[in-house]
Design an enzyme around this catalytic site. Structure first.
Site, PDB file in Angstrom:
ATOM      1  N   GLU A  57       0.840  -1.195   0.000  1.00 21.13           N
ATOM      2  CA  GLU A  57       0.000   0.000   0.000  1.00 21.13           C
ATOM      3  C   GLU A  57       0.878   1.249   0.000  1.00 21.13           C
ATOM      4  O   GLU A  57       2.033   1.211   0.464  1.00 21.13           O
ATOM      5  CB  GLU A  57      -0.879  -0.029   1.270  1.00 21.13           C
ATOM      6  CG  GLU A  57      -1.785   1.178   1.427  1.00 21.13           C
ATOM      7  CD  GLU A  57      -2.881   0.978   2.468  1.00 21.13           C
ATOM      8  OE1 GLU A  57      -2.775   0.031   3.278  1.00 21.13           O
ATOM      9  OE2 GLU A  57      -3.838   1.767   2.460  1.00 21.13           O
ATOM     10  N   ASN A 204     -12.423  -1.200  -0.802  1.00 21.01           N
ATOM     11  CA  ASN A 204     -11.731  -1.870   0.305  1.00 21.01           C
ATOM     12  C   ASN A 204     -12.397  -1.474   1.618  1.00 21.01           C
ATOM     13  O   ASN A 204     -12.702  -0.292   1.830  1.00 21.01           O
ATOM     14  CB  ASN A 204     -10.265  -1.408   0.340  1.00 21.01           C
ATOM     15  CG  ASN A 204      -9.574  -1.764   1.656  1.00 21.01           C
ATOM     16  OD1 ASN A 204      -9.280  -2.933   1.909  1.00 21.01           O
ATOM     17  ND2 ASN A 204      -9.346  -0.775   2.513  1.00 21.01           N
ATOM     18  N   GLU A 205     -12.630  -2.437   2.465  1.00 21.83           N
ATOM     19  CA  GLU A 205     -13.222  -2.160   3.794  1.00 21.83           C
ATOM     20  C   GLU A 205     -14.317  -1.096   3.654  1.00 21.83           C
ATOM     21  O   GLU A 205     -14.292  -0.043   4.305  1.00 21.83           O
ATOM     22  CB  GLU A 205     -12.141  -1.741   4.802  1.00 21.83           C
ATOM     23  CG  GLU A 205     -11.155  -2.869   5.074  1.00 21.83           C
ATOM     24  CD  GLU A 205     -10.249  -2.679   6.288  1.00 21.83           C
ATOM     25  OE1 GLU A 205     -10.258  -1.595   6.889  1.00 21.83           O
ATOM     26  OE2 GLU A 205      -9.530  -3.651   6.632  1.00 21.83           O
ATOM     27  N   TYR A 271      -6.566  -9.201  11.373  1.00 24.36           N
ATOM     28  CA  TYR A 271      -5.225  -8.934  11.889  1.00 24.36           C
ATOM     29  C   TYR A 271      -5.054  -9.586  13.254  1.00 24.36           C
ATOM     30  O   TYR A 271      -5.982  -9.593  14.075  1.00 24.36           O
ATOM     31  CB  TYR A 271      -5.000  -7.420  12.031  1.00 24.36           C
ATOM     32  CG  TYR A 271      -4.746  -6.739  10.707  1.00 24.36           C
ATOM     33  CD1 TYR A 271      -3.473  -6.719  10.154  1.00 24.36           C
ATOM     34  CD2 TYR A 271      -5.782  -6.146   9.994  1.00 24.36           C
ATOM     35  CE1 TYR A 271      -3.227  -6.106   8.921  1.00 24.36           C
ATOM     36  CE2 TYR A 271      -5.552  -5.525   8.764  1.00 24.36           C
ATOM     37  CZ  TYR A 271      -4.274  -5.522   8.240  1.00 24.36           C
ATOM     38  OH  TYR A 271      -4.031  -4.921   7.025  1.00 24.36           O
ATOM     39  N   GLU A 328      -6.025  -9.298   3.577  1.00 28.63           N
ATOM     40  CA  GLU A 328      -5.198  -8.610   4.583  1.00 28.63           C
ATOM     41  C   GLU A 328      -5.136  -9.489   5.818  1.00 28.63           C
ATOM     42  O   GLU A 328      -6.177  -9.810   6.406  1.00 28.63           O
ATOM     43  CB  GLU A 328      -5.777  -7.236   4.962  1.00 28.63           C
ATOM     44  CG  GLU A 328      -5.568  -6.194   3.884  1.00 28.63           C
ATOM     45  CD  GLU A 328      -6.029  -4.798   4.270  1.00 28.63           C
ATOM     46  OE1 GLU A 328      -5.958  -4.449   5.472  1.00 28.63           O
ATOM     47  OE2 GLU A 328      -6.466  -4.069   3.363  1.00 28.63           O
ATOM     48  N   GLN A 377       2.204  -6.108   5.561  1.00 21.01           N
ATOM     49  CA  GLN A 377       2.375  -5.785   4.169  1.00 21.01           C
ATOM     50  C   GLN A 377       3.792  -6.178   3.747  1.00 21.01           C
ATOM     51  O   GLN A 377       4.604  -6.556   4.589  1.00 21.01           O
ATOM     52  CB  GLN A 377       2.133  -4.313   3.947  1.00 21.01           C
ATOM     53  CG  GLN A 377       0.696  -3.887   4.305  1.00 21.01           C
ATOM     54  CD  GLN A 377       0.336  -2.488   3.808  1.00 21.01           C
ATOM     55  OE1 GLN A 377       1.118  -1.847   3.112  1.00 21.01           O
ATOM     56  NE2 GLN A 377      -0.839  -2.011   4.185  1.00 21.01           N
TER      57      GLN A 377
HETATM   58  O1  AHR Z   1      -2.917  -2.610   6.232  1.00 15.77           O
HETATM   59  C1  AHR Z   1      -3.251  -1.399   6.833  1.00 15.77           C
HETATM   60  C2  AHR Z   1      -4.727  -1.057   6.724  1.00 15.77           C
HETATM   61  O2  AHR Z   1      -5.477  -1.981   7.448  1.00 15.77           O
HETATM   62  C3  AHR Z   1      -5.340  -1.098   5.354  1.00 15.77           C
HETATM   63  O3  AHR Z   1      -5.118   0.066   4.633  1.00 15.77           O
HETATM   64  C4  AHR Z   1      -6.793  -1.253   5.653  1.00 15.77           C
HETATM   65  O4  AHR Z   1      -7.493  -1.902   4.618  1.00 15.77           O
HETATM   66  C5  AHR Z   1      -6.807  -2.041   6.950  1.00 15.77           C
HETATM   67  O5  AHR Z   1      -7.654  -1.503   7.879  1.00 15.77           O
END
Ligand code: AHR
Length: 524
Positions: A57, A204-205, A271, A328, A377
């Site tokens: 990103e 995205n999201e 995450y 992600e 990432q």
């Molecule tokens: O990876 C960091 C961020 O986490 C991304 O931009 C977003 O899609 C997610 O919330």
């Protein structure tokens, strides 16, 4: 997170559901050996190599400095891409890279990133540090970069502040082979022919930074935008809808029920955040056994999330045409003191290597549906493969796990029954061992084993019905400290080593897996 369990040492199929049970007993560790049966006679789905994908990103030093230094940089580069990072990524056989975001994607206007670099507008990266964005790395640079490292392209379109026309024109610019104003512009910008785009996402999201949309609104947005994503015959990328996160399955359900015929995959984000979510995530280094086990327990929740979402998908799509794309995933810790918090730079330790290996084992076990995943990432951001400091580069423990797992790319999953003791500390408990296996195209069996116990080696015995093992070799990644990591001054502190501790007797494989380690074995 608190997890309840009734018994220790339960049998789980390929670790599936191991987290559904945990213990509230005091500190304990594994005593009895682990056993596993790898069903070489019951091959499952192909493990799509795209689950080993990356995410890059416009965030902090993820792209600028991490990948792109510009042609005039003193850092050795080819056409502006740093040589050291390109060579390191090529070694990983990166199958796909997702770009340009993330949250950044829904404020990205592709025309800002084409044409002569000197005339590209400087815009603002409102999501990540509020810094100026040079737009020097745009569409042509991204596609040049993925070609350099040998990866497929996954472009995330802007459904938040863009329009159906802007998105449709981007895809036309990328893929059309007809003489139009846009393809003429592409040629003037240095690329006469079309590119192949493997994946394209609509937002995205979209429940959050991508527009705070309701599910119903987004389902309509997806259908509307996807309608205009037209390409020459055979050139259409797989169209990905922005899906849910964590325990929220409503986005998967809504998209599967009403997303329409363009839906190729549903995305999902989860995450590993060991602390109290966004308030106090915990440090990337300098942690103890409590944070170790809490991190791994949080990682194992991925199993529940995949299971819950894919069960819904099976209801609407029993033929499994629509993929589940975990685009992600990875660890997210507190920012380092003194650094710009919006740049999400963090160190990467043996713990991150174990997190990566556990996730891979879970993705393998759901290979029929999880057909892409992208770690967050690639460079200098969150759970990165590579860290850079000016001209220096260091490979992280996560990098080494990606390299060790390369034989799983496009191999055939072999189901495994695992009986494992648990590692328990306080009120958190995890299975001590995680395992997955596959058969490669060349006929070898690859086995990935993880010992989650931070202090105890684990004897393991494996039987392989349907196979006659003759030789075994492998690699292991471990270190003495829980937070062992590689630095610019000591880049080889955590490195894989040859593993010679496995033996074959009467068709059975036995080994003792060191504490806090990841091993990949090759059995022929
Ligand atoms: O990876 C960091 C961020 O986490 C991304 O931009 C977003 O899609 C997610 O919330």
């Amino acid at each position: 997170m608190e997890i309840m369990e009734s018994s220790l040492g339960l049998i789980v199929r390929g670790c599936v559901a191991a987290l559904a049970f945990a213990t509230l007993t005091g500190a304990s560790a594994a005593d009895s050996p682990a056993t596993a049966t790898i069903h070489a006679d019951q091959p499952g789905a192909k493990i799509d190599r795209h689950i080993y994908g990356q995410f890059a990103e416009h965030l902090g030093r993820g792209i600028e400095e991490g990948v792109w230094v510009g042609e005039d940089s003193k850092i050795p580069n080819v056409r502006g891409f740093r040589n050291d990072v390109v060579a390191a990524l090529r070694e990983l056989h990166v199958p796909v890279v997702r770009w340009p975001g993330g949250c950044f994607a829904d404020e990205y206007h592709w025309r800002d990133g084409i044409g002569p670099r000197a005339t590209r507008p400087v815009t603002l990266n409102t999501n990540w540090g509020g810094v100026p964005e040079s737009n020097a790395f745009g569409t042509h640079e991204f596609l040049d970069f993925v070609q350099l490292i040998g990866a497929d392209a996954y472009i995330n379109g802007n459904a938040g502040t863009g329009s159906p026309r802007e998105m449709a024109e981007w895809l036309h610019y990328l893929t059309s082979d007809k003489p139009t104003a846009l393809t003429a512009e592409r040629a003037r910008n240095g690329h006469p022919g079309p590119w192949k785009i493997a994946y394209f996402a609509v937002g995205n999201e979209t429940w959050g930074c991508g527009g705070n949309m309701t599910l119903d609104h987004y389902v309509d947005v997806f259908r509307q935008y996807a309608t205009f994503l037209k390409t020459p015959l055979g050139a259409r990328p797989e169209i990905i809808a922005s899906g849910g996160h964590d325990e929220d399955t409503s986005w998967t359900e809504g998209l599967l029920a009403r997303g329409g015929a363009d839906l190729g995959a549903v995305s999902f984000h989860y995450y590993t955040i060991p602390g109290e979510l966004w308030r106090n995530k915990g440090p990337a280094i300098g942690f103890g056994a409590e944070q170790w086990v809490s991190t791994l327990a949080h990682t194992l929740r991925m199993e529940d999330f995949i299971h819950a979402n894919t069960a819904i998908m099976d209801k609407y799509d029993p033929q499994k045409k629509v993929a589940f794309a975990v685009d992600e995933w990875g660890t997210w810790y507190d920012p380092e003191t003194g650094r710009e918090p919006g740049f999400l730079y963090q160190q990467n330790t043996l713990r991150d290597a174990v997190v990566a290996a556990i996730n891979f084992n879970l993705f393998h076990q759901h290979a029929d549906r999880v057909r892409m995943a992208n770690i967050a990432q690639m460079v200098n951001v969150l759970q990165a493969m590579v860290l850079t400091r000016g001209p220096q580069m260091v490979l992280t423990p996560t990098y080494h796990v990606f390299r060790m797992f390369r034989p799983f790319q496009d191999a055939t999953f072999l189901p495994t029954d695992l009986q494992t003791p648990r590692y328990t500390l306080g009120n958190t408990s995890v299975p001590a061992i995680s395992v997955s296996a596959a058969r490669t195209a060349a006929g070898a069996i690859v086995i990935a084993l993880v010992n989650l116990d931070p202090g105890k080696a684990m004897p393991i015995s494996l039987s392989l019905p349907g196979a006659t093992p003759r030789t075994v070799k492998g690699e292991i990644l471990t270190a003495s400290a829980l937070d062992a990591h590689n630095t610019f001054d000591n880049p080889d502190a955590v490195l894989p080593a040859r593993f010679t501790g496995a033996s074959i007797k009467s068709g059975k494989l036995s080994l003792t897996l060191p504490a806090k380690s990841v091993a990949v074995l090759n059995v022929e």
